[in-house]
Design an enzyme around this catalytic site. Structure first.
Site, PDB file in Angstrom:
ATOM      1  N   HIS A   1       0.822  -1.207   0.000  1.00  0.00           N
ATOM      2  CA  HIS A   1       0.000   0.000   0.000  1.00  0.00           C
ATOM      3  C   HIS A   1       0.860   1.262   0.000  1.00  0.00           C
ATOM      4  O   HIS A   1       2.041   1.228   0.332  1.00  0.00           O
ATOM      5  CB  HIS A   1      -0.906   0.020   1.235  1.00  0.00           C
ATOM      6  CG  HIS A   1      -2.094  -0.884   1.115  1.00  0.00           C
ATOM      7  ND1 HIS A   1      -2.027  -2.227   1.431  1.00  0.00           N
ATOM      8  CD2 HIS A   1      -3.374  -0.658   0.690  1.00  0.00           C
ATOM      9  CE1 HIS A   1      -3.214  -2.775   1.221  1.00  0.00           C
ATOM     10  NE2 HIS A   1      -4.045  -1.850   0.771  1.00  0.00           N
TER      11      HIS A   1
ATOM     12  N   LYS B   1      -0.836   4.913   4.793  1.00  0.00           N
ATOM     13  CA  LYS B   1      -1.718   3.964   5.484  1.00  0.00           C
ATOM     14  C   LYS B   1      -1.281   3.806   6.934  1.00  0.00           C
ATOM     15  O   LYS B   1      -0.093   3.669   7.217  1.00  0.00           O
ATOM     16  CB  LYS B   1      -1.672   2.620   4.754  1.00  0.00           C
ATOM     17  CG  LYS B   1      -2.735   1.645   5.203  1.00  0.00           C
ATOM     18  CD  LYS B   1      -2.826   0.456   4.260  1.00  0.00           C
ATOM     19  CE  LYS B   1      -3.861  -0.545   4.755  1.00  0.00           C
ATOM     20  NZ  LYS B   1      -5.203   0.043   4.913  1.00  0.00           N
TER      21      LYS B   1
END
Lengths: 257, 257, 257, 257
Positions: A144, A148
């Site tokens: 990701h 995050k």
């Protein structure tokens, strides 16, 4: 207009959107608007009366609002006989029970509540659960963007749990691993006995790979999600299906079979 | 035969193999035998006299033996004026200095000592070191068979160190990472500040991926090694080059430029 | 202000953007604005006088305009002693010669003209050219969104040519391929003898993989570009470097070494 | 020995191998021998009498022979009441019908005939067929060693047909593709309207990727097979299952559910 006519595929489905000015809501409005078989008849947000939806003759409502208003919205929809597709978060077992209770009194109405409308992500999890019992080894690598906050992702954690359960049912023990000398963290996190690795890098969006291995072969299932729009095919799938699924449907899985 | 003729590319290079009955040695014998421009003239193992090599007129010796005999082998080769390509492990700085000392007295002789003859692995590390200073993010994911004892692999650790050094030289700080809520191990091991993830699964052999990321793009360098034979092109490259590289060459890198 | 002060790294570089209202120009303005060491002092588009740039004291101009105006822009910049970074397309050998001529009379001015400002793409091509002579096999797989008109992409074609040239220089013949029975097209297009495969699918943006193979191992170099913003690090790299590179620089390569 | 005892999971299953000296047969013997719940009781090859199998009390026979002898083998097995797992190729619809005829007269006997015992490959095809109707785009990229004669591979062709059928059933038209300017072959071969790309390179073994795409996301299913041993888990799965599956089972699919 009779039920028969309403469900005629030749007639566009009349759709209202709750939370229409939110990020997801705006995407839903665009997607409904662009679909030839759907009619965007109502866009409702904070401050607008729900009756707008009824006045516009909406058959299906899509709700991307917030946990504090979604239950009132759903109560109203079921009462009015309007089908609902819900992407709002926060549905505990208790909340789902209350929705089931409302629907019991309205046998013709359908509600689909899904934590994830990404068709790719849902299929990845289905396939992973199915493959799990046929491979001695499995690991998850999710990747990701670096903004995050949690590691691993909710999807990776959920996938690991599904895999662990499938392995247990098949009587599989732990995957082989001779590691004796490990720099702490190298082998990843353990979620229900499944190793999960979380990669964070600029330039990434949201990706997940499930790697299965057995003698001489591996099977990899990979999902790449590039933007919020990736949820729209799943939302539209639910909008098209909900009128023919009375009662409560949780998750996209049953709609994909 | 004069030097000029010996280095004539039209004449096959005469090659002897030390440790010829070991796993790597046998592969080397096969590879030399199969190459049109090389002649396998001597196969030596425990119990055989080194003079076999000289008697056969070997110009280059390949040594895949053990740390306890390799120094004697090399001493003998340099003395005899035979060039050497060495894949045997255990070369400390001290050992390398001793070899340099022997070679100082024999200006025409070349020795190549390499910890890794995989051309792909060496190029992966070169490219990773070069890309390192142009990307704000980088992580390493290595994947191996489940019988491996260490995690991460030596190659991954070495790659991480090269990257860390290149980033430091370019004045790059730590890669962005907002992780607040981590299941222990999810974000991998930290080697000189670089995150490294080690995957272990049946069906894998030896694989490594270096993932670089910056705004809107990623660059991935991946190496897959399927069997021991993958070292042979690197060994042959060194055999072909060593006669023209007097003195000590450490690592395959200089031969790849 | 003297030259010495102008190049002081502590002072932000004063940047003007030509084509500031175009898609790329807007991204450049955002990126310059967000960089602490750069000052966006002029935004010029169709109808605005170029003198705006001079009045604002721009040291570097970034030009993302069109082939029909870019030569006039460059002529003016060089005359005014303003350095330029150019992403506008259409630079033939003839055009480059004319720019070189202008610069010959202005020894302190630098111009960087690059067909591709993606650092990842440029490194991919550099690495591919370097690896090419060490592997007997190589193929290119590029993957793009389905609205793309050409197949293969310009980047893939350019990469294939670089690889073909490196293989020729290394004396490598065609890659091994025993295919006897081919459904037409299965083995891809041939660009200078290199096989190139073009994948088109919804959900993709712009991706390319160069796969090298030799006995027992493969090396893969992969570039994923997710949006236009991926060109910005390359543009900023050039903006920061151009004042110290008098004369003409073609391509990003020399700036990456 | 009664049925009950025969199927007691605590008793090892008695297995005979036909074609035991062939490449696949030898792998089967090794795999059966290594499995704690299986007993290798007979190894038969050209010249050995089939009665060896009966004499040894084999409950299951594995046949990796040749198309010209396999029908006789099967006829004998069914007659003797010995279950069979068959990997030999060449089973036309007509041959399958004949086997069904023999089995009709022997209700307790099971035969599994599979063209592919790779569990990973079979799951890849199952998942691909299932995902097919949910994505507007799909392409197949298969990658093999350069000694392969056909392109694309049989597995890729079969996968393409399954996907094409699933798309047709779901009413999906052709995938979007704006290509106007194509170097011949760039867009791959077309198998039932599905684009298939065949990569050939040294260092590869047998790999296949099925790439699905829709708005903002892709789903990739990838299978990597590294050696012949990868078929053994599928063969053993069939050996363990066949006694409980009277009649004819074609393909591994039903055993994976």
């Amino acid at each position: 207009m009779t039920d028969e006519l309403e469900k005629n595929p030749a007639e566009p489905i009349r759709v209202g959107v709750l939370g229409a000015r939110g990020r997801m809501g705006m995407e839903v409005c665009k997607a409904v608007d662009a679909a030839a078989d759907l009619d965007l008849v109502a866009m409702v947000d904070q401050g607008d009366p729900l009756s707008t939806v009824a006045d516009a003759g909406a058959e299906v409502v899509v709700d991307f609002t917030t946990p504090d208003v979604v239950m009132d919205n759903l109560d109203w929809c079921v009462n009015q006989g309007v089908n609902a597709v819900v992407g709002t978060t926060g549905f505990t077992g208790d909340r789902l029970e209350r929705v089931r209770g409302w629907l019991a009194g309205k046998p013709g109405v359908g509600v689909v509540i899904a934590p994830n409308f990404g068709i790719g992500a849902v299929l990845m999890m289905q396939f992973a659960a199915k493959a799990a019992r046929h491979f001695e080894s499995v690991e998850i690598i999710e990747q990701h963007h670096p903004r995050k906050l949690d590691a691993p992702s909710g999807t990776a954690t959920h996938t690991a749990r599904l895999i662990a359960q499938a392995r247990a049912e098949a009587g599989l023990g732990p995957a082989p691993d001779a590691t004796k000398d490990e720099v702490p963290g190298a082998r990843g996190a353990e979620i229900d006995g499944i190793r999960v690795h979380a990669v964070r890098a600029a330039g990434l969006v949201a990706h997940q790979e499930v790697l299965f291995g057995t003698t001489g072969e591996t099977l990899t299932i990979r999902h790449d999600s590039l933007d919020r729009a990736s949820f729209m095919p799943g939302v539209l799938l639910a909008v098209r299906a909900v009128r023919n699924r009375p009662g409560l449907t949780v998750g996209l899985d049953p709609l994909l079979d």
